[in-house]
Design a protein around this motif. Structure first.
Motif, mmCIF file in Angstrom:
data_model
loop_
_atom_site.group_PDB
_atom_site.id
_atom_site.type_symbol
_atom_site.label_atom_id
_atom_site.label_comp_id
_atom_site.label_asym_id
_atom_site.label_seq_id
_atom_site.Cartn_x
_atom_site.Cartn_y
_atom_site.Cartn_z
ATOM 1 N N ALA A 43 -5.598 10.474 3.762
ATOM 2 C CA ALA A 43 -4.895 11.091 2.643
ATOM 3 C C ALA A 43 -3.383 11.018 2.816
ATOM 4 O O ALA A 43 -2.631 11.178 1.860
ATOM 5 C CB ALA A 43 -5.329 12.545 2.502
ATOM 6 N N LYS A 55 0.823 -1.195 0.000
ATOM 7 C CA LYS A 55 0.000 0.000 0.000
ATOM 8 C C LYS A 55 0.859 1.248 0.000
ATOM 9 O O LYS A 55 1.743 1.420 0.840
ATOM 10 C CB LYS A 55 -0.908 -0.012 1.237
ATOM 11 N N HIS A 71 -4.326 14.148 -1.201
ATOM 12 C CA HIS A 71 -5.451 13.291 -1.540
ATOM 13 C C HIS A 71 -4.907 11.949 -2.008
ATOM 14 O O HIS A 71 -4.108 11.894 -2.938
ATOM 15 C CB HIS A 71 -6.294 13.956 -2.639
ATOM 16 N N GLU A 72 -5.312 10.897 -1.345
ATOM 17 C CA GLU A 72 -4.861 9.543 -1.667
ATOM 18 C C GLU A 72 -3.351 9.450 -1.787
ATOM 19 O O GLU A 72 -2.812 8.834 -2.701
ATOM 20 C CB GLU A 72 -5.544 9.048 -2.941
ATOM 21 N N GLY A 73 -2.666 10.068 -0.864
ATOM 22 C CA GLY A 73 -1.212 9.955 -0.821
ATOM 23 C C GLY A 73 -0.473 10.856 -1.804
ATOM 24 O O GLY A 73 0.756 10.860 -1.834
ATOM 25 N N LYS A 74 -1.230 11.601 -2.613
ATOM 26 C CA LYS A 74 -0.560 12.493 -3.575
ATOM 27 C C LYS A 74 -0.810 13.941 -3.208
ATOM 28 O O LYS A 74 -1.794 14.269 -2.546
ATOM 29 C CB LYS A 74 -1.092 12.239 -4.992
#
Lengths: 344, 258
Positions: free
Chosen positions: B38, B14, B217-220
């Motif tokens: 996030a 992940k 947002h979502e790791g970005k």
């Protein structure tokens, strides 16, 4: 602020005074009572002239005095060990034997009692403390080794706690097995040792336990501040500049030395290491800088008192001191826990 | 200035942070925003060297965080983390004094005591100084920790930046103390060479107080910049899956969701 300071300042001298009083009682009373003039004359004869001591004076110099001093060192070691481990594990139910030290010592001693006669391993009167010390080091080493997690996570302290519980259970069952297969007198010795006794005190044991106790306690004072920081969490302590990994190893090493050496000479004595830090937190707060110093003295006081009781109750026979520490310690401890304003 | 370059952090398969590059300058309130999961807290932990990213590196001024000595760093950087729990009873002032631990060996000096007292006054916890920390409410405890972390970097250091990193500092606070805290941050920023980075959830507080925003947002990294650059309709829709009404007038910028 000033009243606070006064109180902080006051606890230590009061404890010291109590320690002196209880030690004098411990020296004077027992199967034989010793008068003050006999104490003075034996001190004078030993230190200033080489006259021969009479029987009472010999009891004082060779039995009571080393025993009283050994009580202080052992009590101090156990209590400071408890304080250090409670701080390190951030957990108030921890006692100094938790990382396997005392169960390993008990197993080593049980091996000596059960098999000592069969094996060639014998170094005279040192065999028992040596066997206990080796047992303590092996079991504690096992706990350390097995609790090293492969991904070296931050929960390593919890891993250590759980591994300690498991290894303790293992070594205790070993002790149980040995007392089961041992013949009657040997089994009795195992039981007696597991309840602790200071009857073997002599000047050599005083010197050895004294050296380990004083040096480890002095060193541990240097880590009081870091242990305080640990109270708010491992991560937070790191943000306060504490190197957790190195702190952990240092504290564990200090604890093993102080507890293994003391236990090797007097057997397993429970409850002192658990109760002393709690008593002091109520009196004086949780600041480890005060706690470690005061623990050493209060540990000495409690063990000296317990030793005196153990010698007086069944005079001239002796009760194992572990029975006294538990019988006296448990009610006090329960009382403390039930106090409404004590958040442990 | 704190700089994080191309941070990628994974747990197993992940990806928690995906090639995130951000920088936080001195003299600004830098806030990190984003929906749950996030990667806000992970980013803060990477910046604090609590998590080691698989790729990328973090710099405090020119210095890579990896080579930094914890004890030295603690003299110029204070971190407020989430869920601080106290294991044993301690007085409030003893907790605050911990902030000065990096600065003295065994006993605190006058300077340390002054820093604690002033920090307690600054965050309005002076009256609780002698109380047991464990008897305080969640919001009061949080304010005690504000005093602790700020006392840690209370005095300006010569030719060096100080850093204050706050992971969700506004949790447990009522609206009065949320504003109180943000105003206090602004007051602190009057000093030079202070870098403040925080994670918050309240978009309106962010709009009101932040000088620089980072939206994850979502790791970005979805957006970074001023509030008008970051708090746009499109970004809000992507990040929070809600369409905002954005109201901008002389009194400030407000976001409404329905």
């Amino acid at each position: 602020m000033s009243s606070q300071k006064k109180q902080r300042f006051g606890t230590f001298p009061i404890l010291l005074l109590l320690l002196v009083i209880i030690s004098i009682f411990g020296i004077r009373y027992g199967a034989v009572s010793i008068r003050f003039d006999e104490i003075l004359s034996s001190l004078q004869k030993t230190l200033l002239s080489s006259e021969n001591l009479n029987l009472t004076e010999r009891i004082f110099m060779q039995i009571r005095l080393p025993r009283a001093i050994l009580c202080i060192f052992v009590g101090a070691s156990l209590a400071v060990g408890g304080t250090l481990l409670q701080a390190l594990f951030r957990n108030p139910i921890v006692e100094p034997g938790l990382i396997g030290t005392s169960c390993g010592a008990a197993f080593g001693a049980a091996l000596y009692f059960a098999l000592g006669a069969t094996f060639d391993f014998n170094v005279g009167k040192w065999t028992l403390p040596l066997a206990a010390c080796i047992g303590a080091l092996i079991s504690t080493g096992l706990v350390f080794f097995l609790s090293q997690s492969r991904n070296s996570g931050k929960s390593s302290i919890v891993a250590l706690l759980l591994t300690g519980i498991a290894i303790n259970a293992l070594f205790l069952s070993g002790v149980g097995f040995l007392s089961y297969i041992a013949r009657d007198p040997q089994a009795r010795s195992i039981v007696f040792w597991n309840l602790g006794t200071l009857s073997g005190a002599n000047w050599t044991s005083v010197a050895i336990v004294g050296f380990s106790s004083v040096s480890t306690i002095l060193i541990s004072l240097r880590y009081a501040k870091s242990l305080n920081a640990l109270m708010i969490g491992e991560e937070e302590a790191q943000f306060l500049g504490v190197n957790i990994k190195s702190l952990k190893w240092k504290i564990l090493l200090i604890n093993v030395i102080m507890v293994a050496v003391a236990t090797a000479f007097v057997g397993v004595i429970s409850f002192v290491g658990l109760i002393v830090p709690h008593l002091l937190r109520i009196l004086n707060g949780s600041d480890n800088r005060n706690l470690i110093r005061n623990s050493a003295i209060l540990g000495g006081i409690l063990l000296s008192a317990a030793d005196l009781i153990s010698r007086m109750v069944l005079r001239p026979a002796e009760l194992p001191i572990g029975i006294v520490t538990s019988v006296v310690g448990v009610p006090i401890f329960i009382f403390l826990l039930r106090r409404k304003n004590y958040f442990f | 200035m704190i700089k994080a370059n191309n941070i990628t952090y994974k747990i197993g398969d992940k990806t928690i942070l995906n090639d995130v590059s951000v920088s936080f300058a001195a003299g600004k309130i830098n806030l990190i925003l984003g929906p749950n999961g996030a990667g806000k807290s992970s980013l803060v932990k990477v910046i604090c060297n609590q998590l080691k990213p698989q790729e990328g590196s973090v710099y405090y001024e020119q210095k890579n965080i990896i080579g930094n000595d914890v004890a030295q760093l603690a003299k110029v950087r204070a971190v407020l983390s989430q869920n601080t729990e106290l294991a044993f009873p301690l007085k409030v002032k003893e907790v605050v004094m911990m902030g000065r631990y990096p600065h003295f060996q065994v006993t605190p000096g006058e300077k340390d005591k002054n820093a604690c007292n002033e920090a307690m006054r600054f965050f309005d916890v002076e009256a609780m100084a002698d109380r047991d920390y464990l008897t305080l409410s969640g919001g009061e405890q949080q304010r005690v920790h504000f005093a602790r972390v700020v006392s840690q970097i209370w005095y300006p250091t010569e030719n060096a930046c100080r850093y204050l990193i706050l992971d969700e500092p506004l949790t447990f606070l009522d609206v009065h103390y949320q504003f109180h805290f943000m105003h206090k941050l602004q007051e602190l920023l009057k000093q030079e060479n202070l870098v403040i980075v925080g994670v918050v959830h309240d978009l309106n507080l962010a709009a009101k107080f932040a000088d620089h925003l980072v939206l994850l947002h979502e790791g970005k990294l979805l957006a970074s910049g001023t509030k008008t650059e970051v708090l746009t309709k499109e970004h809000m829709k992507t990040a929070y899956r809600l369409e905002p009404v954005i109201h901008n007038d002389a009194r400030g910028m407000y976001l409404f969701f329905e």
